[in-house]
Scaffold this motif. Structure first.
Motif: not given
Lengths: 113, 113
Positions: A34-43
């Protein structure tokens, strides 16, 4: 046990340039990737996943990744990045059947004009 | 459909105090996971609930951590007494039965001073 190595902690790139975020894993059993991304101040948000089948996986926002079993890699690519792609990206593996995820340390992608 | 929610978003407590973190999964998701990210490290698995039962708690660091999931709905993670090394971001995730994709909440940032 499984482990994940993200080779780059930070990747600076100019807008509209291509980018590759590297991920290598080790496991004695088959895994899902899997690849996940976390944008600022988000899950964390799932970008894409490899379960089986075609080794080239396409995800959201124009990202894709290629599973390479012989090299135990699952590198993430995008041909042309946008400022909005600035975020932290996490590679993760999970054994079959999938319980918990094992994450890498993350790669911070910084896109500048 | 509401996503995974976590409360509070931030918590600052002194060493020796008690803190309780709450996670509300997506409605209908039987699987609920807790993860923790200590600064500069990987996101680490803590435990996994299936409905109200603990399926896997192998990642819980010690007996100062207590997780519960009342009636198979929301979950709480209590740290008592808190130590400095407990500081980090605590993520909750949920998934449907048999599904591979986990949906993450925004996390709770815990600072122990």
């Amino acid at each position: 046990a499984q482990s994940v190595t993200q080779l780059d902690s930070q990747v600076p790139v100019f807008e509209e340039a291509p980018v590759e975020l590297r991920c290598n894993y080790s496991s004695s059993v088959s895994v899902y990737l899997f690849w996940y991304v976390q944008y600022p101040n988000q899950g964390l948000q799932l970008l894409l996943k490899y379960l089986s089948g075609s080794t080239l996986v396409k995800g959201i926002n124009g990202f894709e990744a290629e599973f390479n079993k012989s090299q135990t890699s699952f590198h993430l690519r995008k041909p042309s990045v946008h400022i909005s792609d600035t975020a932290e990206y996490f590679c993760a593996v999970s054994p079959f059947p999938p319980p918990a995820l094992n994450f890498g340390k993350g790669t911070s992608l910084l896109v500048t004009p | 459909e509401a996503g995974v929610t976590q409360f509070p978003s931030h918590s600052v407590i002194e060493k020796g105090q008690t803190v309780t973190l709450r996670c509300d999964p997506i409605s209908g998701h039987d699987n609920l996971y807790w993860y923790r990210r200590v600064m500069g490290k990987e996101i680490k698995f803590l435990l996994h609930f299936v409905k109200e039962s603990k399926q896997d708690e192998s990642g819980m660091p010690n007996n100062r951590f207590l997780a519960e999931r009342t009636g198979g709905t929301y979950s709480t993670l209590k740290v008592q007494p808190a130590e400095l090394e407990d500081s980090g971001v605590y993520f909750c995730a949920s998934s449907k039965d048999g599904a591979y994709e986990q949906y993450f909440g925004p996390g709770t940032r815990l600072t122990v001073t």
